[in-house]
Design a protein around this motif. Structure first.
Motif, mmCIF file in Angstrom:
data_model
loop_
_atom_site.group_PDB
_atom_site.id
_atom_site.type_symbol
_atom_site.label_atom_id
_atom_site.label_comp_id
_atom_site.label_asym_id
_atom_site.label_seq_id
_atom_site.Cartn_x
_atom_site.Cartn_y
_atom_site.Cartn_z
ATOM 1 N N ILE A 106 0.873 -1.168 0.000
ATOM 2 C CA ILE A 106 0.000 0.000 0.000
ATOM 3 C C ILE A 106 0.912 1.221 0.000
ATOM 4 C CG2 ILE A 106 -1.764 1.281 1.260
ATOM 5 C CD1 ILE A 106 -2.685 -1.425 2.395
ATOM 6 N N CYS A 107 0.774 2.051 -1.033
ATOM 7 C CA CYS A 107 1.666 3.203 -1.219
ATOM 8 C C CYS A 107 0.873 4.499 -1.179
ATOM 9 C CB CYS A 107 2.386 3.100 -2.559
ATOM 10 S SG CYS A 107 3.389 1.613 -2.739
ATOM 11 N N PHE A 108 1.423 5.505 -0.490
ATOM 12 C CA PHE A 108 0.820 6.838 -0.411
ATOM 13 C C PHE A 108 1.837 7.870 -0.874
ATOM 14 C CE2 PHE A 108 0.217 10.820 1.962
ATOM 15 C CZ PHE A 108 -0.990 11.200 1.414
ATOM 16 N N ASN A 109 1.385 8.804 -1.704
ATOM 17 C CA ASN A 109 2.245 9.852 -2.241
ATOM 18 C C ASN A 109 1.815 11.214 -1.694
ATOM 19 O OD1 ASN A 109 3.856 11.559 -3.707
ATOM 20 N ND2 ASN A 109 2.912 11.133 -5.682
ATOM 21 N N PRO A 110 2.562 11.791 -0.742
ATOM 22 C CA PRO A 110 2.218 13.115 -0.230
ATOM 23 C C PRO A 110 2.785 14.248 -1.085
ATOM 24 C CG PRO A 110 4.084 12.284 0.959
ATOM 25 C CD PRO A 110 3.672 11.210 -0.015
ATOM 26 N N ASP A 111 3.624 13.916 -2.055
ATOM 27 C CA ASP A 111 4.325 14.892 -2.881
ATOM 28 C C ASP A 111 3.423 15.368 -4.026
ATOM 29 O OD1 ASP A 111 6.848 16.237 -3.405
ATOM 30 O OD2 ASP A 111 6.986 14.987 -5.193
ATOM 31 N N PRO A 112 3.573 16.593 -4.512
ATOM 32 C CA PRO A 112 2.745 17.063 -5.624
ATOM 33 C C PRO A 112 3.131 16.453 -6.976
ATOM 34 C CG PRO A 112 4.207 18.811 -4.891
ATOM 35 C CD PRO A 112 4.365 17.680 -3.932
ATOM 36 N N ASP A 113 4.245 15.735 -7.046
ATOM 37 C CA ASP A 113 4.664 15.087 -8.288
ATOM 38 C C ASP A 113 4.168 13.646 -8.332
ATOM 39 O OD1 ASP A 113 6.103 17.369 -9.087
ATOM 40 O OD2 ASP A 113 7.846 16.723 -7.928
ATOM 41 N N ILE A 114 3.999 13.127 -9.533
ATOM 42 C CA ILE A 114 3.565 11.745 -9.709
ATOM 43 C C ILE A 114 4.769 10.817 -9.581
ATOM 44 C CG2 ILE A 114 2.594 10.086 -11.344
ATOM 45 C CD1 ILE A 114 0.947 12.364 -12.512
ATOM 46 N N ASP A 115 4.635 9.753 -8.803
ATOM 47 C CA ASP A 115 5.642 8.703 -8.697
ATOM 48 C C ASP A 115 5.099 7.443 -9.347
ATOM 49 O OD1 ASP A 115 7.645 10.082 -7.347
ATOM 50 O OD2 ASP A 115 6.858 9.584 -5.378
ATOM 51 N N HIS A 116 5.994 6.512 -9.617
ATOM 52 C CA HIS A 116 5.593 5.212 -10.152
ATOM 53 C C HIS A 116 6.124 4.129 -9.215
ATOM 54 C CE1 HIS A 116 5.066 7.739 -13.691
ATOM 55 N NE2 HIS A 116 4.186 6.841 -14.067
ATOM 56 N N ALA A 117 5.219 3.303 -8.709
ATOM 57 C CA ALA A 117 5.579 2.229 -7.785
ATOM 58 C C ALA A 117 5.478 0.896 -8.514
ATOM 59 C CB ALA A 117 4.649 2.238 -6.578
ATOM 60 N N GLN A 118 6.443 0.013 -8.236
ATOM 61 C CA GLN A 118 6.464 -1.308 -8.864
ATOM 62 C C GLN A 118 6.697 -2.360 -7.788
ATOM 63 O OE1 GLN A 118 9.425 -1.762 -11.921
ATOM 64 N NE2 GLN A 118 8.547 -3.687 -12.658
ATOM 65 N N LEU A 119 5.816 -3.354 -7.721
ATOM 66 C CA LEU A 119 5.895 -4.425 -6.740
ATOM 67 C C LEU A 119 6.793 -5.548 -7.261
ATOM 68 C CD1 LEU A 119 4.771 -5.649 -4.070
ATOM 69 C CD2 LEU A 119 2.986 -6.706 -5.475
ATOM 70 N N HIS A 120 7.666 -6.044 -6.384
ATOM 71 C CA HIS A 120 8.557 -7.158 -6.717
ATOM 72 C C HIS A 120 8.402 -8.222 -5.631
ATOM 73 C CE1 HIS A 120 10.650 -4.483 -9.530
ATOM 74 N NE2 HIS A 120 10.562 -3.581 -8.563
ATOM 75 N N MET A 121 8.430 -9.484 -6.032
ATOM 76 C CA MET A 121 8.347 -10.587 -5.073
ATOM 77 C C MET A 121 9.301 -11.693 -5.476
ATOM 78 S SD MET A 121 4.299 -10.855 -4.114
ATOM 79 C CE MET A 121 3.997 -11.995 -5.388
ATOM 80 N N GLU A 122 9.958 -12.234 -4.473
ATOM 81 C CA GLU A 122 10.788 -13.416 -4.674
ATOM 82 C C GLU A 122 10.047 -14.587 -4.041
ATOM 83 O OE1 GLU A 122 15.204 -15.137 -3.625
ATOM 84 O OE2 GLU A 122 14.760 -13.032 -3.268
ATOM 85 N N CYS A 123 9.743 -15.568 -4.872
ATOM 86 C CA CYS A 123 9.026 -16.745 -4.388
ATOM 87 C C CYS A 123 10.014 -17.720 -3.748
ATOM 88 C CB CYS A 123 8.276 -17.422 -5.530
ATOM 89 S SG CYS A 123 7.076 -16.317 -6.328
ATOM 90 N N ARG A 124 9.558 -18.442 -2.742
ATOM 91 C CA ARG A 124 10.437 -19.325 -1.974
ATOM 92 C C ARG A 124 10.862 -20.567 -2.763
ATOM 93 N NH1 ARG A 124 9.893 -19.943 4.266
ATOM 94 N NH2 ARG A 124 9.979 -17.753 3.791
ATOM 95 N N ARG A 125 9.954 -21.146 -3.516
ATOM 96 C CA ARG A 125 10.254 -22.391 -4.251
ATOM 97 C C ARG A 125 11.053 -22.093 -5.515
ATOM 98 N NH1 ARG A 125 7.630 -26.813 -1.477
ATOM 99 N NH2 ARG A 125 6.387 -25.719 0.073
ATOM 100 N N TRP A 126 12.008 -22.943 -5.830
ATOM 101 C CA TRP A 126 12.871 -22.703 -6.981
ATOM 102 C C TRP A 126 12.097 -22.759 -8.293
ATOM 103 C CZ3 TRP A 126 13.254 -26.367 -10.757
ATOM 104 C CH2 TRP A 126 12.843 -27.651 -10.430
ATOM 105 N N GLY B 255 -0.441 9.268 -7.972
ATOM 106 C CA GLY B 255 -0.596 10.711 -8.099
ATOM 107 C C GLY B 255 -0.477 11.432 -6.766
ATOM 108 N N PRO B 256 -0.478 12.750 -6.796
ATOM 109 C CA PRO B 256 -0.402 13.552 -5.576
ATOM 110 C C PRO B 256 -1.565 13.228 -4.622
ATOM 111 C CG PRO B 256 -0.142 14.932 -7.515
ATOM 112 C CD PRO B 256 -0.548 13.576 -7.989
ATOM 113 N N ALA B 257 -1.241 13.032 -3.353
ATOM 114 C CA ALA B 257 -2.231 12.732 -2.306
ATOM 115 C C ALA B 257 -3.066 11.506 -2.640
ATOM 116 C CB ALA B 257 -3.117 13.932 -2.045
ATOM 117 N N GLU B 258 -2.456 10.545 -3.312
ATOM 118 C CA GLU B 258 -3.171 9.345 -3.731
ATOM 119 C C GLU B 258 -2.583 8.113 -3.051
ATOM 120 O OE1 GLU B 258 -4.913 8.167 -7.930
ATOM 121 O OE2 GLU B 258 -2.752 7.886 -7.901
#
Length: 100
Positions: free
Chosen positions: A44-64, A77-80
């Motif tokens: 869950i990501c919150f952006n308090p800045d007036p500029d737009i950020d881009h968030a990317q989720l990464h996961m490492e799975c346990r099983r090979w 987006g801002p305040a989003e």
């Protein structure tokens, strides 16, 4: 309801307290909190800045044999607040978010 904050501002000003410094102490860039529920990773990501950020989720799975996950970048987006989620077939080793 608006009277209480005004009263606090007046009381703080009368005591010589700088109220603006308390408001400025908040986060300046997008912040994300991650969690794992079973085989699902959530951020869950919150952006308090007036500029737009881009968030990317990464996961490492346990099983090979379970492919690791790199989600698509999502605009915050801002305040989003945005929720990112994905899953492994079985257990999750780690979850993190990158910001651009």
């Amino acid at each position: 309801m608006l009277r209480i904050p005004a009263l606090l501002l007046l009381t703080g000003a009368a005591c010589g307290v700088t109220v603006q410094a308390a408001w400025a102490a908040g986060p300046e860039q997008t912040e994300c909190r991650t969690s794992v529920k079973g085989s699902e990773g959530i951020a869950i990501c919150f952006n308090p800045d007036p500029d737009i950020d881009h968030a990317q989720l990464h996961m490492e799975c346990r099983r090979w044999w379970d492919p690791d996950v790199d989600g698509r970048p999502v605009a915050v987006g801002p305040a989003e607040t945005v929720t990112l989620s994905d899953r492994c077939w079985k257990e999750i080793q780690s979850v993190w978010v990158t910001l651009r």
